[in-house]
Motif scaffolding. Structure first.
Motif, short mmCIF file in Angstrom:
data_model
loop_
_atom_site.label_atom_id
_atom_site.label_comp_id
_atom_site.label_asym_id
_atom_site.label_seq_id
_atom_site.Cartn_x
_atom_site.Cartn_y
_atom_site.Cartn_z
N ILE A 75 0.75 -1.29 -0.06
CA ILE A 75 -0.01 -0.09 0.08
C ILE A 75 0.95 1.26 0.13
O ILE A 75 0.75 2.22 -0.70
CB ILE A 75 -0.91 0.03 1.40
CG1 ILE A 75 -2.06 -1.24 1.24
CG2 ILE A 75 -1.63 1.21 1.41
CD1 ILE A 75 -2.83 -1.31 2.29
N GLU A 79 0.92 4.18 -2.97
CA GLU A 79 0.92 5.70 -2.80
C GLU A 79 2.22 6.39 -3.04
O GLU A 79 1.93 7.56 -3.80
CB GLU A 79 0.77 5.87 -1.08
CG GLU A 79 0.32 7.35 -0.77
CD GLU A 79 0.99 7.63 0.73
OE1 GLU A 79 0.30 8.54 1.10
OE2 GLU A 79 1.45 6.75 1.19
N ARG A 91 -8.36 9.36 -3.22
CA ARG A 91 -8.95 8.01 -2.83
C ARG A 91 -8.19 6.74 -3.43
O ARG A 91 -7.91 6.82 -4.58
CB ARG A 91 -10.43 7.95 -3.20
CG ARG A 91 -11.12 6.58 -2.36
CD ARG A 91 -12.54 6.57 -2.90
NE ARG A 91 -13.02 5.47 -2.08
CZ ARG A 91 -14.50 4.85 -2.78
NH1 ARG A 91 -14.90 5.45 -3.62
NH2 ARG A 91 -15.03 3.78 -2.01
N LEU A 92 -7.91 6.00 -2.55
CA LEU A 92 -7.06 4.64 -2.93
C LEU A 92 -7.93 3.37 -2.27
O LEU A 92 -8.05 3.15 -1.55
CB LEU A 92 -5.56 4.54 -2.64
CG LEU A 92 -5.14 2.98 -2.79
CD1 LEU A 92 -4.90 2.65 -4.10
CD2 LEU A 92 -3.69 3.06 -2.20
N TYR A 94 -7.94 -0.28 -2.32
CA TYR A 94 -7.04 -1.36 -2.12
C TYR A 94 -7.75 -2.66 -1.96
O TYR A 94 -8.24 -2.96 -1.00
CB TYR A 94 -5.87 -1.42 -0.95
CG TYR A 94 -4.73 -2.16 -1.15
CD1 TYR A 94 -3.72 -2.17 -1.86
CD2 TYR A 94 -4.86 -3.34 -0.21
CE1 TYR A 94 -2.66 -3.16 -1.81
CE2 TYR A 94 -3.79 -4.18 0.01
CZ TYR A 94 -2.99 -4.23 -0.82
OH TYR A 94 -1.84 -5.26 -0.95
N VAL A 108 -4.77 3.60 7.86
CA VAL A 108 -5.85 4.36 7.13
C VAL A 108 -6.03 5.62 7.79
O VAL A 108 -6.11 6.67 7.18
CB VAL A 108 -7.23 3.87 7.49
CG1 VAL A 108 -8.61 4.62 7.27
CG2 VAL A 108 -7.40 2.39 6.91
N PHE A 111 -3.37 7.92 6.27
CA PHE A 111 -3.62 8.39 4.85
C PHE A 111 -4.63 9.63 4.90
O PHE A 111 -4.77 10.41 4.39
CB PHE A 111 -4.26 7.13 4.18
CG PHE A 111 -3.29 6.32 3.24
CD1 PHE A 111 -3.43 6.32 1.83
CD2 PHE A 111 -2.30 5.69 4.11
CE1 PHE A 111 -2.33 5.63 1.11
CE2 PHE A 111 -1.39 4.88 3.24
CZ PHE A 111 -1.51 4.67 1.82
N LEU A 118 -8.13 5.80 2.14
CA LEU A 118 -7.55 4.53 1.96
C LEU A 118 -8.87 3.61 2.35
O LEU A 118 -9.25 3.37 3.61
CB LEU A 118 -6.40 4.30 2.75
CG LEU A 118 -6.08 2.60 2.72
CD1 LEU A 118 -5.70 2.36 1.25
CD2 LEU A 118 -4.68 2.64 3.71
#
Length: 735
Positions: A75, A79, A91-92, A94, A108, A111, A118
């Protein structure tokens, strides 16, 4: 399709399956995000596998699919690449085949502080949503067909069953024996059940298009039962075939071809059973991996997973050896107890790679998992133990039922203090299903046994409790001896030192402690007081003298530190001699071959198990059988023996697979300081919370102490003691 099937499919994904998972996960996400676009390209994806398309705007939501075990590193790496290529993403999403859950909460939050949402969708997320849309169901089934179905074939079962066995047929037979041994219909004839299981194993991959004849069945089953009674084996095989092919049975017979095959319904039952078997095997591996990760000694997640697989093979090696030992004990009466030392021996001889753990660390991990298994894990390990034991019997005899009926059914058992003390310790455990010794002895009572202790045993228990009381009243820094078993257990449960005396008062008071303990054992556990002095005094002088010499020598070896007064040693020796010789003398009126006795001494004492061999060196003529009964043997007997029908189903499931008291042995007194300081730090919080925090801290440090103390690094013990003192001074704070 069951949720376990999809969970297993995701669990089986390897690093080379990234494209398979990408297609699967994309099908799930497309339900919620029709604008999802896959960005995989031979030229590179610039850090994202997909993105949500928005007209006239730069993409702000990126998607990453991954089967990587080190999800945190993946992760963070994603990023970094996205920041290099897409400055405006916010926004990611995963998606991963791993189980993450709350472990990512801190990431989280990190982020969020950087202005990025996240959204982690792990294995559980997919399993929970497999039925929410048709395309998700289709994707789930496709993945399961690819990854799970191969596990359910003969070859697949062989890959996850009986790792120490030499061929696939034996491993498949073990799988079917494991299912058969745990059959809830406990009144069934064990010999018939075993041969039916072997027949089903031989037919595992057959169907209407690929039947096999009786000659092939005979050859396949005979290879698994190498005994001399050929005619008896052939008759058992024919009888099993006849029973299994009755109307509605699991096997079909094609008369015109004189061949057999599994029915479609049985094949489906095998699929479900094999799927459950594979899932439980993986759960045990995950439990071991989690226990290793909790050591916090820098082992990478991928290696923890490999170690989990190796330790699962290790526990099966132990169950295999335990099954063989049980079968030998039934035939010859010589008991063994699978204690910590035996586990280390088995692991060493089997050559399982547990690096960077030592064999001793691996033993501790195994016992930590066995000490409080989940209900599913307990049930599965019970099935494996039964399967290995039945397999061991079939290697010796074609009539398991006959030899099991020769094992004592009911009788009288005298309990050693080493067995009674865990009963008292288990009153600290709220979950009744995890009170292993209480379950074991309760099941023995249900099966018709009578349980006794002698005056000497009660005295030993009282002296141990008194010593535990002294330990609780002494500052940890001033306590120079080993921490008594009972006080170690109490401390590791997270309870406060000042309440120990109230808890102890449940078992003994100050005025008549011996009578109090006797009354408690009788009222709570139906354990009666019964002396064996008369029987022991009536025994031949040669026998009494030899037994006394053996235990006196053993006591001198164990207590060479000079702390125990000679008069105390003499009393301890006298107690053991009374029980050992007394039970041997009682047996003379009911003596039988093998294990066919009605009187036993339940103990963890290894000297007792070696008694016959040691007596043979000191006596003229034949030495008597040892009266010792191992808790492991008793547990397995109650699971498979003729008495199992009398045991409640819940108790039957909860019977311990391996019994040990090593959990509370040799904890350093410095941990007592940490317990006090940690409790003081969290004073004022909910008692249940404080108890958990203290328990977690002590278990964490106990692991570290054990690992570092065995590392062989110069000064390790000094560093450990220093760390524990620092922890105590800091009020149990994290390092």
């Amino acid at each position: 399709m069951s949720s376990e099937r999809l969970a297993l499919a995701l669990r089986e994904l390897q690093s080379g399956d990234w494209l398979v998972f990408e297609k699967f996960a994309a099908a799930f996400l497309a339900v919620d995000y029709p604008s999802l676009r896959t960005m995989a390209s031979p030229a590179g994806d610039k850090g994202r596998d997909g993105q949500l398309y928005v007209v006239d705007e730069a993409p702000k939501t990126m998607v990453q699919y991954s089967v990587a075990e080190d999800w945190r590193a993946k992760i963070l790496g994603t990023e970094k690449r996205l920041n290099e290529n897409f400055k405006g993403f916010t926004r990611l999403i995963y998606c991963t085949s791993q189980v993450i859950g709350p472990a990512a909460d801190s990431l989280v939050e990190e982020f969020r502080n950087r202005g990025i949402s996240l959204d982690i969708r792990d294995r559980s997320w997919f399993v929970d949503r497999q039925y929410t849309a048709a395309q998700r169901e289709i994707a789930s089934e496709d993945l399961s067909v690819l990854k799970v179905d191969p596990l359910l074939s003969r070859h697949g079962i062989a890959n996850i069953s009986g790792p120490m066995m030499s061929d696939d047929d034996a491993r498949v037979a073990l799988f079917h024996l494991s299912l058969e041994g745990y059959d809830e219909n406990s009144d069934r004839n064990i010999t018939k059940s075993c041969f039916e299981a072997l027949l089903l194993a031989a037919l595992h991959d057959t169907n209407v298009d690929s039947p096999i004849g009786m000659d092939e069945l005979q050859v396949a089953v005979k290879a698994l039962v190498p005994v001399d009674a050929v005619a008896q084996v052939e008759a058992q095989i024919s009888g099993a075939a006849s029973r299994l092919t009755r109307k509605g049975g699991p096997v079909k017979f094609i008369a015109k071809e004189n061949k057999y095959h599994l029915s479609f319904e049985q094949h489906q039952r095998n699929v479900v059973a094999a799927q459950e078997f594979a899932t439980r095997q993986r759960h045990i591996e995950d439990d071991f991996a989690a226990a290793i990760q909790s050591l916090d000694i820098g082992i990478e997640d991928a290696r923890c997973k490999d170690l989990g697989i190796n330790l699962r093979a290790g526990i099966e090696e132990i169950l295999f050896r335990k099954g063989e030992a049980f079968a030998r004990a039934v035939a010859g009466g010589v008991m063994v107890q699978v204690d910590g030392e035996a586990v280390m021996t088995y692991l060493t001889e089997a050559g399982h790679d547990v690096r960077p753990l030592t064999i001793s660390d691996a033993k501790d991990v195994i016992f930590s998992v066995l000490d409080s298994p989940s209900e599913d894990t307990q049930k599965h390990l019970g099935r494996l133990a039964d399967g290995y034991t039945l397999f061991a019997f079939l290697r010796q005899t074609a009539d398991v039922q006959k030899i099991m009926l020769e094992v004592f059914s009911g009788g009288e058992i005298w309990l050693d203090a080493s067995v009674v003390l865990p009963l008292l310790e288990e009153t600290l455990i709220d979950d009744l299903a995890k009170r292993h010794y209480t379950t074991l002895l309760g099941s023995a009572l249900d099966a018709g046994f009578k349980l006794y202790v002698t005056d000497g045993t009660v005295e030993e228990i009282e002296r141990h409790l008194y010593r535990a009381q002294l330990c609780a009243r002494t500052a940890p820094a001033d306590w120079r001896s080993d921490v008594p078993f009972i006080y170690a257990a109490y401390t590791l449960s997270g309870r406060p030192r000042n309440e120990f005396f109230d808890w102890l008062s449940e078992f003994r008071g100050q005025n008549s402690p011996l009578e109090d303990i006797e009354e408690y054992l009788r009222d709570e556990f139906r354990i009666e007081l019964r002396s064996l002095l008369e029987e022991a005094n009536a025994a031949p002088t040669e026998l009494r003298g030899a037994v006394q010499e053996i235990w006196a020598g053993e006591m001198d070896r164990k207590r060479s530190d000079g702390e125990t007064p000679p008069e105390v040693i003499s009393r301890l020796v006298a107690h053991d001699v009374e029980v050992a010789v007394g039970v041997i003398q009682l047996r003379k009126a009911t003596q039988r071959s093998g294990t066919g006795y009605r009187q036993w001494w339940l103990t963890f004492d290894r000297t007792a198990f070696d008694l016959k061999a040691r007596l043979a060196e000191r006596m003229v003529g034949a030495a008597p059988q040892s009266p010792a009964l191992s808790p492991d043997f008793l547990s397995q007997l109650l699971r498979l023996g003729p008495l199992r029908a009398a045991i409640e189903t819940e108790k039957h499931v909860a019977l311990p697979v391996i019994t040990s008291i090593s959990t509370y042995e040799s904890i350093p007194s410095s941990l007592l300081e940490v317990a006090d300081s940690t409790r003081k730090r969290f004073e004022g919080q909910n008692e249940r919370t404080v108890r958990r925090l203290v328990k977690d801290k002590l278990n964490e440090l106990r692991w570290r102490v054990g690992v570092e103390a065995r590392s062989g690094v110069r000064g390790a013990e000094k560093r450990i003691r220093g760390r524990l003192r620092d922890q105590a001074a800091a009020g149990g704070a994290e390092e």
